[in-house]
Design a protein around this motif. Sequence first.
Motif, short mmCIF file in Angstrom:
data_model
loop_
_atom_site.label_atom_id
_atom_site.label_comp_id
_atom_site.label_asym_id
_atom_site.label_seq_id
_atom_site.Cartn_x
_atom_site.Cartn_y
_atom_site.Cartn_z
N ASN A 139 54.01 76.81 60.59
CA ASN A 139 54.76 78.03 60.24
C ASN A 139 56.24 77.76 60.49
O ASN A 139 56.83 78.27 61.46
N VAL A 140 56.87 76.96 59.63
CA VAL A 140 58.27 76.58 59.79
C VAL A 140 59.11 77.34 58.76
O VAL A 140 58.83 77.31 57.57
N HIS A 141 60.11 78.04 59.27
CA HIS A 141 61.04 78.77 58.40
C HIS A 141 62.36 78.01 58.34
O HIS A 141 62.82 77.46 59.34
N PHE A 142 62.97 78.00 57.17
CA PHE A 142 64.20 77.25 56.96
C PHE A 142 65.35 78.21 56.64
O PHE A 142 65.18 79.19 55.94
N ALA A 143 66.52 77.87 57.20
CA ALA A 143 67.71 78.69 56.98
C ALA A 143 68.28 78.44 55.58
O ALA A 143 68.05 77.38 54.98
N ARG A 144 69.03 79.40 55.08
CA ARG A 144 69.65 79.24 53.76
C ARG A 144 70.78 78.22 53.83
O ARG A 144 71.47 78.10 54.85
N PRO A 145 71.00 77.49 52.74
CA PRO A 145 72.07 76.48 52.72
C PRO A 145 73.44 77.05 53.06
O PRO A 145 74.28 76.37 53.64
N TRP A 196 30.44 61.28 54.86
CA TRP A 196 31.73 60.66 54.55
C TRP A 196 32.84 61.70 54.57
O TRP A 196 33.91 61.48 55.12
N HIS A 197 32.58 62.89 54.00
CA HIS A 197 33.59 63.95 53.98
C HIS A 197 33.89 64.44 55.39
O HIS A 197 35.03 64.72 55.73
N CYS A 198 32.88 64.56 56.24
CA CYS A 198 33.10 65.05 57.61
C CYS A 198 33.94 64.06 58.42
O CYS A 198 34.63 64.44 59.34
N ALA A 199 33.86 62.78 58.06
CA ALA A 199 34.59 61.77 58.82
C ALA A 199 36.07 61.75 58.50
O ALA A 199 36.85 61.18 59.23
N LEU A 200 36.44 62.36 57.38
CA LEU A 200 37.84 62.35 57.00
C LEU A 200 38.65 63.32 57.84
O LEU A 200 38.25 64.48 57.98
N PRO A 201 39.77 62.91 58.43
CA PRO A 201 40.60 63.85 59.19
C PRO A 201 41.31 64.81 58.24
O PRO A 201 41.93 64.40 57.27
N ALA A 202 41.17 66.09 58.51
CA ALA A 202 41.83 67.08 57.67
C ALA A 202 43.32 67.09 57.99
O ALA A 202 43.70 67.12 59.15
N SER A 203 44.15 67.05 56.96
CA SER A 203 45.59 67.08 57.19
C SER A 203 46.28 67.58 55.94
O SER A 203 45.73 67.54 54.84
N VAL A 204 47.48 68.08 56.15
CA VAL A 204 48.31 68.54 55.04
C VAL A 204 49.68 67.90 55.18
O VAL A 204 50.12 67.56 56.28
N ARG A 205 50.34 67.71 54.06
CA ARG A 205 51.69 67.19 54.08
C ARG A 205 52.65 68.37 54.06
O ARG A 205 52.60 69.20 53.15
N ALA A 206 53.48 68.47 55.08
CA ALA A 206 54.34 69.64 55.22
C ALA A 206 55.75 69.22 55.63
O ALA A 206 55.95 68.19 56.27
N LYS A 207 56.71 70.02 55.25
CA LYS A 207 58.09 69.77 55.64
C LYS A 207 58.33 70.35 57.03
O LYS A 207 58.07 71.53 57.27
N VAL A 208 58.84 69.51 57.94
CA VAL A 208 59.06 69.95 59.31
C VAL A 208 60.53 69.87 59.73
O VAL A 208 60.94 70.56 60.67
N TRP A 209 61.33 69.01 59.08
CA TRP A 209 62.74 68.86 59.44
C TRP A 209 63.62 69.25 58.25
O TRP A 209 63.41 68.76 57.14
N ASP A 210 64.60 70.11 58.50
CA ASP A 210 65.50 70.50 57.42
C ASP A 210 66.59 69.46 57.22
O ASP A 210 66.81 68.57 58.05
N GLY A 211 67.28 69.57 56.09
CA GLY A 211 68.32 68.60 55.75
C GLY A 211 69.46 68.55 56.77
O GLY A 211 69.88 67.45 57.16
N ALA A 218 66.58 75.93 61.11
CA ALA A 218 65.14 76.01 60.88
C ALA A 218 64.39 76.16 62.20
O ALA A 218 64.93 75.91 63.28
N THR A 219 63.13 76.54 62.11
CA THR A 219 62.32 76.75 63.31
C THR A 219 62.34 75.53 64.22
O THR A 219 62.54 75.66 65.44
N THR A 220 62.13 74.34 63.67
CA THR A 220 62.05 73.13 64.48
C THR A 220 63.40 72.71 65.05
O THR A 220 63.45 71.86 65.94
N ALA A 221 64.50 73.27 64.54
CA ALA A 221 65.83 72.92 65.05
C ALA A 221 66.28 73.85 66.16
O ALA A 221 67.26 73.56 66.85
N ARG A 222 65.58 74.96 66.36
CA ARG A 222 66.03 75.97 67.32
C ARG A 222 65.63 75.61 68.75
O ARG A 222 64.53 75.14 69.01
N PHE A 223 66.56 75.88 69.66
CA PHE A 223 66.33 75.54 71.06
C PHE A 223 65.08 76.23 71.61
O PHE A 223 64.33 75.63 72.38
#
Length: 247
Positions: free
Chosen positions: A218-224, A24-39, A88-93
């Motif tokens: 590995n997402v880095h976010f800029a300062r406000p 049962w444990h092996c059947a579970l998809p491993a995942s984490v909840r992470a922030k990907v988009w900045d404000g 942030a990393t995901t916002a950069r061209f």
Amino acid sequence: MHDPIQKWSDEPGSSQQNRTSSRWHCALPASVRAKVWDGPTRLFHWLLVILLAISWWSHPMHMDWHRDSGLAILALIIFRCIWGFAGATTARFKHFLRGPEAIARYLGQLWNRDPVKHVGHNPLGGWSVALMLAGLSTQVVSGLFSVDIDGLESGPLSDRVDFETGRWFAVVHGLSFTFLEILIGTHLCAVSFYLLYKRTNLVTPMVSGWSRLPAHPNVHFARPVVAAAAAVFASACAWWVSTGLRW
């Protein structure tokens, strides 16, 4: 605190239960909840949706609203261009403008129904962002120089060109909006395709900023303060344009 399932499976005489629990444990998809988009990126996205709707609604009967929404979109474009290098990393061209090989790999897996977990824009979506920014820039710049057929409604920079050139900009303004409508329609179709076929919700992360991924990105976010400075600069530029580039 111990995992109650693990505690249950460790009890003596429960080897069958152990095997069942392990499977049962092996059947579970491993995942984490992470922030990907900045404000700032999310705010840019939804403000753009609202302002484009206002621009569409206000033409040609409410030109004051049309002009103001266009100037606000200009501020958003300037901000997004800055944020493409300082955000942030995901916002950069450099993060989402990928080469032909990455696009080919993505297209090769497009019809796979497994949920896709890209960190930020996928390789094809990244170039759609670039096309959208190019279309928006064409739309706004052409509007700044446009003159209507009667010469009564004009952009704030229309006095920098002659009447015929202003009319040419007006034609470009109309054609570029048709181009934007095609891009927006394609974008909505892609979001629906991901939701209904690939079982991946792209809208909720753009609202909350959070997504479930196979591993922590590995997402880095800029300062406000960086976002605030970029917003002030973009707003000042749009205001200056609204004056006809006069002090």
